[in-house]
Design an enzyme around this catalytic site. Structure first.
Site, mmCIF file in Angstrom:
data_model
loop_
_atom_site.group_PDB
_atom_site.id
_atom_site.type_symbol
_atom_site.label_atom_id
_atom_site.label_comp_id
_atom_site.label_asym_id
_atom_site.label_seq_id
_atom_site.Cartn_x
_atom_site.Cartn_y
_atom_site.Cartn_z
ATOM 1 N N GLY A 6 0.828 -1.204 0.000
ATOM 2 C CA GLY A 6 0.000 0.000 0.000
ATOM 3 C C GLY A 6 0.856 1.246 0.000
ATOM 4 O O GLY A 6 2.051 1.202 0.306
ATOM 5 N N GLY A 8 0.612 5.632 0.905
ATOM 6 C CA GLY A 8 -0.116 6.788 1.400
ATOM 7 C C GLY A 8 0.665 8.059 1.151
ATOM 8 O O GLY A 8 1.665 8.063 0.418
ATOM 9 N N ALA A 9 0.220 9.149 1.770
ATOM 10 C CA ALA A 9 0.848 10.453 1.549
ATOM 11 C C ALA A 9 2.268 10.508 2.092
ATOM 12 O O ALA A 9 3.138 11.172 1.516
ATOM 13 C CB ALA A 9 0.004 11.544 2.193
ATOM 14 N N THR A 12 5.074 4.236 2.281
ATOM 15 C CA THR A 12 4.757 3.094 1.434
ATOM 16 C C THR A 12 5.053 1.834 2.234
ATOM 17 O O THR A 12 6.073 1.759 2.928
ATOM 18 C CB THR A 12 5.604 3.096 0.150
ATOM 19 O OG1 THR A 12 5.406 4.335 -0.539
ATOM 20 C CG2 THR A 12 5.205 1.954 -0.769
ATOM 21 N N VAL A 13 4.156 0.857 2.167
ATOM 22 C CA VAL A 13 4.317 -0.375 2.939
ATOM 23 C C VAL A 13 4.604 -1.534 1.992
ATOM 24 O O VAL A 13 3.896 -1.731 0.997
ATOM 25 C CB VAL A 13 3.062 -0.679 3.782
ATOM 26 C CG1 VAL A 13 3.270 -1.950 4.604
ATOM 27 C CG2 VAL A 13 2.738 0.492 4.705
ATOM 28 N N LYS A 26 7.357 -0.549 6.631
ATOM 29 C CA LYS A 26 6.741 0.746 6.354
ATOM 30 C C LYS A 26 7.837 1.776 6.127
ATOM 31 O O LYS A 26 8.558 2.146 7.054
ATOM 32 C CB LYS A 26 5.848 1.164 7.527
ATOM 33 C CG LYS A 26 5.041 2.432 7.289
ATOM 34 C CD LYS A 26 4.125 2.701 8.481
ATOM 35 C CE LYS A 26 3.252 3.924 8.267
ATOM 36 N NZ LYS A 26 2.358 4.161 9.440
ATOM 37 N N ARG A 123 -5.206 7.077 22.419
ATOM 38 C CA ARG A 123 -5.667 8.424 22.070
ATOM 39 C C ARG A 123 -6.113 8.606 20.617
ATOM 40 O O ARG A 123 -6.311 9.734 20.182
ATOM 41 C CB ARG A 123 -4.607 9.480 22.424
ATOM 42 C CG ARG A 123 -4.229 9.493 23.897
ATOM 43 C CD ARG A 123 -3.525 10.763 24.298
ATOM 44 N NE ARG A 123 -2.248 10.944 23.630
ATOM 45 C CZ ARG A 123 -1.444 11.977 23.837
ATOM 46 N NH1 ARG A 123 -1.790 12.928 24.696
ATOM 47 N NH2 ARG A 123 -0.290 12.077 23.207
#
Length: 264
Positions: A6, A8-9, A12-13, A26, A123
């Site tokens: 995958g 993302g911004a 990358t994984v 990651k 959280r």
């Protein structure tokens, strides 16, 4: 490294094999953080330090952290889970029935109980941060906003998390304890049973105002009394009177849940 899982911004994984173990790698681009490279590196290092020693069946394992100065990247080595975030699952199915919601919640409560017993608040409990494997194993992930604390001594007052899931005391910058995770868990449960997060019709600012006022998210229509009682308990406005995760685990909505075949 093997295949890409995958992108993302900021990261990358990939899948990979390290010491004969299949892992997720990651790769995080520090330059993608608006706060700067030093801030990004310190934040990721803090996250790793918080969770590196944790070992629980419902918490994603972290195995290592490596900094690549040449590429200004951090490589986080983590447990590889063949599954999807619950956000994707909810989008696919529309909403989750109460029996399976209770199943999911029981394992998230187990994970939170383990964290709290080790002096850690997550959280940022939300469907994006809970993975479900193909065998229905539940894993709590993403400890970027997690923090260590000493019960009744050094409570936190920083405003972190995701607006639609934040407890009022967190939004208002008050001193708070682990019960902030309980409120977020209630918001998480609302999204499972209804298919959308609390106050989904509001933008981020309007949602923050609602939460800051301590207004409980409306309960979904058609839910059982046991589910309604569970959610109402999570949304106790005074966090000092809010139940602990241990108390919630003993609630009828969770404790009466019949074990499924895939439980570990």
């Amino acid at each position: 490294m093997k295949g890409r899982l995958g992108k993302g911004a900021t990261a990358t994984v990939y899948s990979g094999i390290i010491e004969n173990r299949i892992v997720a790698i990651k790769q995080i681009k520090l330059s993608a953080y608006s706060q700067g490279i030093k801030y990004a590196q310190a934040t990721i290092q803090r996250e790793y330090q918080i969770v590196k020693e944790l070992c629980h069946p419902n918490i994603l394992r972290y195995y290592g952290l490596f900094f690549n100065k040449e590429n200004q990247q951090v490589n986080l080595i983590m447990e590889l889970v063949d599954g999807v975030p619950l956000t994707d699952f909810v989008i696919y199915v529309g909403h989750v029935n109460e029996e399976f919601t209770a199943y999911i919640l029981r394992f998230v409560l187990d994970a939170l109980g383990f964290l709290h017993s080790h002096g850690i608040m997550h959280r940022d409990i939300k469907p994006d941060n809970v993975l479900m494997s193909m065998s229905a194993t539940i894993k709590l992930i993403d400890f970027g906003t997690a923090t260590k604390y000493t019960p009744n001594i050094n409570r936190r007052n920083s405003t972190v998390g995701t607006p639609w899931y934040c407890a009022p005391e967190v939004i208002n910058g008050e001193a708070y304890d682990t019960e902030c995770d309980v409120w977020s868990l209630g918001c998480f449960a609302v999204e499972l049973v209804s298919g959308k997060p609390p106050f989904d019709e509001l933008n981020e600012i309007a949602c923050l105002y609602k939460m800051a006022e301590g207004q409980s998210p409306p309960l979904p229509d058609g839910i059982s009394p046991a589910c309604a009682s569970f959610l109402s308990s999570c949304f106790t406005s005074d966090w000092k009177k809010r139940p602990t995760v241990k108390e919630l685990s003993a609630s009828p909505f969770i404790s009466s849940q019949i074990p499924l075949e895939n439980e570990h």
